[in-house]
Design a protein around this motif. Sequence first.
Motif, PDB file in Angstrom:
ATOM      1  N   MET A  83       0.850  -1.186   0.000  1.00  0.00           N
ATOM      2  CA  MET A  83       0.000   0.000   0.000  1.00  0.00           C
ATOM      3  C   MET A  83       0.886   1.237   0.000  1.00  0.00           C
ATOM      4  O   MET A  83       1.640   1.466   0.950  1.00  0.00           O
ATOM      5  N   ASN A  84       0.806   2.009  -1.061  1.00  0.00           N
ATOM      6  CA  ASN A  84       1.573   3.241  -1.204  1.00  0.00           C
ATOM      7  C   ASN A  84       0.654   4.448  -1.198  1.00  0.00           C
ATOM      8  O   ASN A  84      -0.553   4.327  -1.427  1.00  0.00           O
ATOM      9  N   SER A  85       1.229   5.602  -0.957  1.00  0.00           N
ATOM     10  CA  SER A  85       0.468   6.861  -0.965  1.00  0.00           C
ATOM     11  C   SER A  85      -0.808   6.737  -0.134  1.00  0.00           C
ATOM     12  O   SER A  85      -1.909   7.086  -0.582  1.00  0.00           O
ATOM     13  N   LEU A  86      -0.651   6.269   1.074  1.00  0.00           N
ATOM     14  CA  LEU A  86      -1.807   6.034   1.925  1.00  0.00           C
ATOM     15  C   LEU A  86      -2.531   7.328   2.273  1.00  0.00           C
ATOM     16  O   LEU A  86      -1.913   8.390   2.423  1.00  0.00           O
ATOM     17  N   LYS A  87      -3.842   7.199   2.391  1.00  0.00           N
ATOM     18  CA  LYS A  87      -4.710   8.332   2.709  1.00  0.00           C
ATOM     19  C   LYS A  87      -5.484   8.039   3.999  1.00  0.00           C
ATOM     20  O   LYS A  87      -5.686   6.866   4.337  1.00  0.00           O
ATOM     21  N   PRO A  88      -5.947   9.068   4.686  1.00  0.00           N
ATOM     22  CA  PRO A  88      -6.762   8.818   5.892  1.00  0.00           C
ATOM     23  C   PRO A  88      -7.972   7.925   5.605  1.00  0.00           C
ATOM     24  O   PRO A  88      -8.374   7.145   6.476  1.00  0.00           O
ATOM     25  N   ASP A  89      -8.537   8.015   4.406  1.00  0.00           N
ATOM     26  CA  ASP A  89      -9.680   7.180   4.048  1.00  0.00           C
ATOM     27  C   ASP A  89      -9.333   5.697   3.955  1.00  0.00           C
ATOM     28  O   ASP A  89     -10.233   4.853   3.894  1.00  0.00           O
ATOM     29  N   ASP A  90      -8.047   5.378   3.938  1.00  0.00           N
ATOM     30  CA  ASP A  90      -7.632   3.971   3.919  1.00  0.00           C
ATOM     31  C   ASP A  90      -7.651   3.348   5.308  1.00  0.00           C
ATOM     32  O   ASP A  90      -7.420   2.142   5.455  1.00  0.00           O
ATOM     33  N   THR A  91      -7.905   4.159   6.327  1.00  0.00           N
ATOM     34  CA  THR A  91      -7.950   3.657   7.699  1.00  0.00           C
ATOM     35  C   THR A  91      -9.056   2.617   7.845  1.00  0.00           C
ATOM     36  O   THR A  91     -10.218   2.881   7.536  1.00  0.00           O
ATOM     37  N   ALA A  92      -8.665   1.423   8.307  1.00  0.00           N
ATOM     38  CA  ALA A  92      -9.621   0.324   8.434  1.00  0.00           C
ATOM     39  C   ALA A  92      -8.905  -0.892   9.008  1.00  0.00           C
ATOM     40  O   ALA A  92      -7.671  -0.905   9.111  1.00  0.00           O
ATOM     41  N   VAL A  93      -9.689  -1.888   9.346  1.00  0.00           N
ATOM     42  CA  VAL A  93      -9.129  -3.208   9.624  1.00  0.00           C
ATOM     43  C   VAL A  93      -9.087  -3.953   8.292  1.00  0.00           C
ATOM     44  O   VAL A  93     -10.089  -4.004   7.576  1.00  0.00           O
ATOM     45  N   TYR A  94      -7.919  -4.488   7.971  1.00  0.00           N
ATOM     46  CA  TYR A  94      -7.724  -5.180   6.708  1.00  0.00           C
ATOM     47  C   TYR A  94      -7.739  -6.692   6.935  1.00  0.00           C
ATOM     48  O   TYR A  94      -7.050  -7.199   7.835  1.00  0.00           O
ATOM     49  N   TYR A  95      -8.508  -7.376   6.100  1.00  0.00           N
ATOM     50  CA  TYR A  95      -8.667  -8.820   6.200  1.00  0.00           C
ATOM     51  C   TYR A  95      -8.207  -9.510   4.924  1.00  0.00           C
ATOM     52  O   TYR A  95      -8.488  -9.032   3.822  1.00  0.00           O
ATOM     53  N   CYS A  96      -7.541 -10.639   5.077  1.00  0.00           N
ATOM     54  CA  CYS A  96      -7.277 -11.471   3.910  1.00  0.00           C
ATOM     55  C   CYS A  96      -8.280 -12.622   3.902  1.00  0.00           C
ATOM     56  O   CYS A  96      -8.818 -13.001   4.955  1.00  0.00           O
ATOM     57  N   ALA A  97      -8.523 -13.156   2.727  1.00  0.00           N
ATOM     58  CA  ALA A  97      -9.518 -14.201   2.566  1.00  0.00           C
ATOM     59  C   ALA A  97      -9.115 -15.139   1.439  1.00  0.00           C
ATOM     60  O   ALA A  97      -8.419 -14.731   0.499  1.00  0.00           O
ATOM     61  N   ALA A  98      -9.568 -16.394   1.536  1.00  0.00           N
ATOM     62  CA  ALA A  98      -9.249 -17.418   0.551  1.00  0.00           C
ATOM     63  C   ALA A  98     -10.530 -17.939  -0.092  1.00  0.00           C
ATOM     64  O   ALA A  98     -11.524 -18.185   0.590  1.00  0.00           O
ATOM     65  N   SER A  99     -10.458 -18.105  -1.414  1.00  0.00           N
ATOM     66  CA  SER A  99     -11.607 -18.579  -2.180  1.00  0.00           C
ATOM     67  C   SER A  99     -11.242 -19.824  -2.977  1.00  0.00           C
ATOM     68  O   SER A  99     -10.165 -19.892  -3.571  1.00  0.00           O
ATOM     69  N   ARG A 100     -12.144 -20.793  -3.006  1.00  0.00           N
ATOM     70  CA  ARG A 100     -11.899 -22.003  -3.779  1.00  0.00           C
ATOM     71  C   ARG A 100     -11.949 -21.741  -5.276  1.00  0.00           C
ATOM     72  O   ARG A 100     -11.563 -22.575  -6.086  1.00  0.00           O
ATOM     73  N   GLY A 101     -12.376 -20.552  -5.673  1.00  0.00           N
ATOM     74  CA  GLY A 101     -12.387 -20.180  -7.080  1.00  0.00           C
ATOM     75  C   GLY A 101     -11.014 -19.750  -7.542  1.00  0.00           C
ATOM     76  O   GLY A 101     -10.748 -18.570  -7.722  1.00  0.00           O
ATOM     77  N   ARG A 102     -10.120 -20.710  -7.704  1.00  0.00           N
ATOM     78  CA  ARG A 102      -8.706 -20.405  -7.915  1.00  0.00           C
ATOM     79  C   ARG A 102      -8.430 -19.678  -9.217  1.00  0.00           C
ATOM     80  O   ARG A 102      -7.424 -18.970  -9.334  1.00  0.00           O
ATOM     81  N   PHE A 103      -9.260 -19.867 -10.232  1.00  0.00           N
ATOM     82  CA  PHE A 103      -8.976 -19.276 -11.543  1.00  0.00           C
ATOM     83  C   PHE A 103      -9.470 -17.837 -11.649  1.00  0.00           C
ATOM     84  O   PHE A 103      -9.170 -17.153 -12.627  1.00  0.00           O
ATOM     85  N   TYR A 104     -10.182 -17.387 -10.654  1.00  0.00           N
ATOM     86  CA  TYR A 104     -10.834 -16.094 -10.744  1.00  0.00           C
ATOM     87  C   TYR A 104     -10.246 -15.093  -9.773  1.00  0.00           C
ATOM     88  O   TYR A 104      -9.401 -15.409  -8.956  1.00  0.00           O
TER      89      TYR A 104
END
Length: 125
Positions: A83-104
Amino acid sequence: QVQLVESGGGLVQAGDSLRLSCAVSIRSFSNYGMGWFRQAPGKEREFVGSINWSGQNTKYTDSVKGRFTISRDNAKNTLYLQMNSLKPDDTAVYYCAASRGRFYTPSRLTEYDYWGQGTQVTVSS
């Protein structure tokens, strides 16, 4: 047991950069498409970016295009968000997630099967 653990969040100033990581304990990491989402206080969780199994295809929400880069290292079972050039609007809790749709490069919450606990990113003005 599937486990996703985010790290790299913190408090930064506007214009700074951060790199988030997501360590994934999952059988055959390369079988999964991966994504980043974020949730600001009082708001719904929203899509940030996603990447297919090989890393060749990515998708971003408009507000982060040109500033954020999603990548993955299948040998290390790790997902990244630069994440570059961060802005105050980027303030949040960030989550990663995994999907079985590997090709998409899925962008909807319902397309994801596993979630991490999140890491806080705070951008001061």
